[in-house]
Design a protein around this motif. Structure first.
Motif, PDB file in Angstrom:
ATOM      1  N   ARG A  40      28.541  46.043 -45.678  1.00 38.44           N
ATOM      2  CA  ARG A  40      27.354  46.459 -46.327  1.00 38.44           C
ATOM      3  C   ARG A  40      26.382  46.587 -45.291  1.00 38.44           C
ATOM      4  NH1 ARG A  40      22.995  43.368 -49.769  1.00 38.44           N
ATOM      5  NH2 ARG A  40      22.283  45.252 -50.805  1.00 38.44           N
ATOM      6  N   PRO A  41      26.032  47.690 -44.871  1.00 36.11           N
ATOM      7  CA  PRO A  41      25.188  47.891 -43.650  1.00 36.11           C
ATOM      8  C   PRO A  41      24.016  47.222 -44.045  1.00 36.11           C
ATOM      9  CG  PRO A  41      26.136  50.239 -44.138  1.00 36.11           C
ATOM     10  CD  PRO A  41      26.351  48.979 -45.251  1.00 36.11           C
ATOM     11  N   THR A  42      22.942  46.822 -42.909  1.00 38.05           N
ATOM     12  CA  THR A  42      21.669  46.373 -43.006  1.00 38.05           C
ATOM     13  C   THR A  42      20.765  47.219 -42.312  1.00 38.05           C
ATOM     14  OG1 THR A  42      22.306  44.151 -43.193  1.00 38.05           O
ATOM     15  CG2 THR A  42      20.157  44.371 -42.529  1.00 38.05           C
ATOM     16  N   TYR A  43      19.951  47.973 -43.057  1.00 38.55           N
ATOM     17  CA  TYR A  43      19.052  48.856 -42.434  1.00 38.55           C
ATOM     18  C   TYR A  43      17.507  48.242 -42.328  1.00 38.55           C
ATOM     19  CZ  TYR A  43      15.819  53.027 -42.535  1.00 38.55           C
ATOM     20  OH  TYR A  43      14.771  53.831 -42.170  1.00 38.55           O
ATOM     21  N   PHE A  44      17.130  48.121 -41.040  1.00 43.90           N
ATOM     22  CA  PHE A  44      15.946  47.395 -40.647  1.00 43.90           C
ATOM     23  C   PHE A  44      14.844  48.524 -40.623  1.00 43.90           C
ATOM     24  CE2 PHE A  44      18.678  44.458 -38.345  1.00 43.90           C
ATOM     25  CZ  PHE A  44      18.267  43.283 -38.886  1.00 43.90           C
ATOM     26  N   ARG A  45      13.888  48.478 -41.612  1.00 42.68           N
ATOM     27  CA  ARG A  45      13.017  49.480 -41.881  1.00 42.68           C
ATOM     28  C   ARG A  45      11.609  49.057 -41.260  1.00 42.68           C
ATOM     29  NH1 ARG A  45      11.018  54.149 -42.253  1.00 42.68           N
ATOM     30  NH2 ARG A  45      10.203  54.893 -44.363  1.00 42.68           N
ATOM     31  N   PHE A  46      11.075  49.736 -40.593  1.00 46.72           N
ATOM     32  CA  PHE A  46       9.797  49.391 -40.020  1.00 46.72           C
ATOM     33  C   PHE A  46       8.793  50.884 -39.675  1.00 46.72           C
ATOM     34  CE2 PHE A  46      12.627  49.167 -36.559  1.00 46.72           C
ATOM     35  CZ  PHE A  46      12.219  50.220 -35.806  1.00 46.72           C
ATOM     36  N   VAL A  97      15.394  56.673 -42.588  1.00 52.73           N
ATOM     37  CA  VAL A  97      16.589  57.218 -41.669  1.00 52.73           C
ATOM     38  C   VAL A  97      17.780  57.228 -42.710  1.00 52.73           C
ATOM     39  CG1 VAL A  97      18.194  56.773 -40.269  1.00 52.73           C
ATOM     40  CG2 VAL A  97      15.743  56.529 -39.588  1.00 52.73           C
ATOM     41  N   LEU A  98      17.684  56.447 -43.679  1.00 51.39           N
ATOM     42  CA  LEU A  98      18.955  56.129 -44.708  1.00 51.39           C
ATOM     43  C   LEU A  98      18.170  55.906 -46.380  1.00 51.39           C
ATOM     44  CD1 LEU A  98      20.990  53.403 -43.207  1.00 51.39           C
ATOM     45  CD2 LEU A  98      21.466  55.848 -43.168  1.00 51.39           C
ATOM     46  N   PRO A  99      19.145  56.583 -47.253  1.00 51.95           N
ATOM     47  CA  PRO A  99      18.474  56.722 -48.570  1.00 51.95           C
ATOM     48  C   PRO A  99      18.587  55.036 -49.117  1.00 51.95           C
ATOM     49  CG  PRO A  99      20.840  57.379 -48.518  1.00 51.95           C
ATOM     50  CD  PRO A  99      20.204  57.354 -47.003  1.00 51.95           C
ATOM     51  N   GLU A 100      17.777  54.709 -49.999  1.00 49.86           N
ATOM     52  CA  GLU A 100      17.961  53.326 -50.614  1.00 49.86           C
ATOM     53  C   GLU A 100      19.029  53.378 -51.541  1.00 49.86           C
ATOM     54  OE1 GLU A 100      14.765  50.624 -51.521  1.00 49.86           O
ATOM     55  OE2 GLU A 100      13.475  51.542 -49.988  1.00 49.86           O
ATOM     56  N   THR A 101      20.225  52.688 -51.465  1.00 48.88           N
ATOM     57  CA  THR A 101      21.223  52.390 -52.493  1.00 48.88           C
ATOM     58  C   THR A 101      21.669  50.910 -52.494  1.00 48.88           C
ATOM     59  OG1 THR A 101      23.304  52.622 -50.737  1.00 48.88           O
ATOM     60  CG2 THR A 101      22.181  54.758 -51.561  1.00 48.88           C
ATOM     61  N   PRO A 102      22.317  50.826 -53.587  1.00 48.54           N
ATOM     62  CA  PRO A 102      22.860  49.329 -53.623  1.00 48.54           C
ATOM     63  C   PRO A 102      23.752  48.970 -52.539  1.00 48.54           C
ATOM     64  CG  PRO A 102      22.931  50.490 -55.704  1.00 48.54           C
ATOM     65  CD  PRO A 102      22.585  51.393 -54.930  1.00 48.54           C
ATOM     66  N   ASP A 103      24.468  49.965 -51.870  1.00 54.32           N
ATOM     67  CA  ASP A 103      25.394  49.519 -50.805  1.00 54.32           C
ATOM     68  C   ASP A 103      24.585  49.452 -49.472  1.00 54.32           C
ATOM     69  OD1 ASP A 103      27.480  50.102 -52.750  1.00 54.32           O
ATOM     70  OD2 ASP A 103      27.380  52.252 -52.186  1.00 54.32           O
ATOM     71  N   ILE A 104      23.685  49.386 -49.295  1.00 56.20           N
ATOM     72  CA  ILE A 104      22.745  49.215 -48.032  1.00 56.20           C
ATOM     73  C   ILE A 104      21.678  48.297 -48.339  1.00 56.20           C
ATOM     74  CG2 ILE A 104      21.516  50.353 -46.486  1.00 56.20           C
ATOM     75  CD1 ILE A 104      22.935  52.956 -46.850  1.00 56.20           C
TER      76      ILE A 104
END
Length: 133
Positions: free
Chosen positions: A55-61, A67-74
């Motif tokens: 389950r990747p973690t996307y650091f959004r700032f 960069v990535l879509p928001e999905t339950p998998d991320i």
């Protein structure tokens, strides 16, 4: 390491062959001309990580499009660079520690941080980063 197989990969078969795969702890840093170029690498990586049970973690700032879509998998961790470098680093470290051992991490473009902090630190950067841990 010869003979060691890892389920980690970039999600791009040719790049995985070139890199001989990825191992836990590997860091991959991209110096790109546009955020769209970075998305071409970040999205396949995230999809591949999900496909192998991560389950990747996307650091959004950043203020630009994600960069990535928001999905339950991320998992999306929203950071606030305006609170300063130390606060940002502490939040990143805390998230990584919660996920230990292991974890798969994707960051927004570091250029956004350079712009945010340039008046204070005179930092300049034109890179985006993906960290595999």
């Amino acid at each position: 390491m010869a003979g060691v197989k890892s389920k980690l990969g970039t999600g791009i078969a040719g790049l995985d062959r070139l890199l001989c795969g990825l191992m836990p702890g590997d860091n991959v840093v991209w110096d790109v001309d546009s955020i769209d170029d970075y998305r071409e690498f970040a999205a396949p990586f995230a999809l591949h990580a999900v496909s192998v049970g991560e389950r990747p973690t996307y650091f959004r700032f950043a203020g630009d499009d994600p960069v990535l879509p928001e999905t339950p998998d991320i998992e999306v961790v929203r950071l606030r660079p305006e609170l300063g470098f130390e606060t940002l680093v502490r939040a990143i470290h805390s998230t990584i520690k919660e996920n230990a051992p292991g974890g798969v991490y994707i960051f927004d473009s570091l250029s956004e941080l350079a712009d945010e902090w340039s008046s204070r630190s005179r930092a300049t950067a034109g890179v985006s980063i993906v960290i595999f841990a």
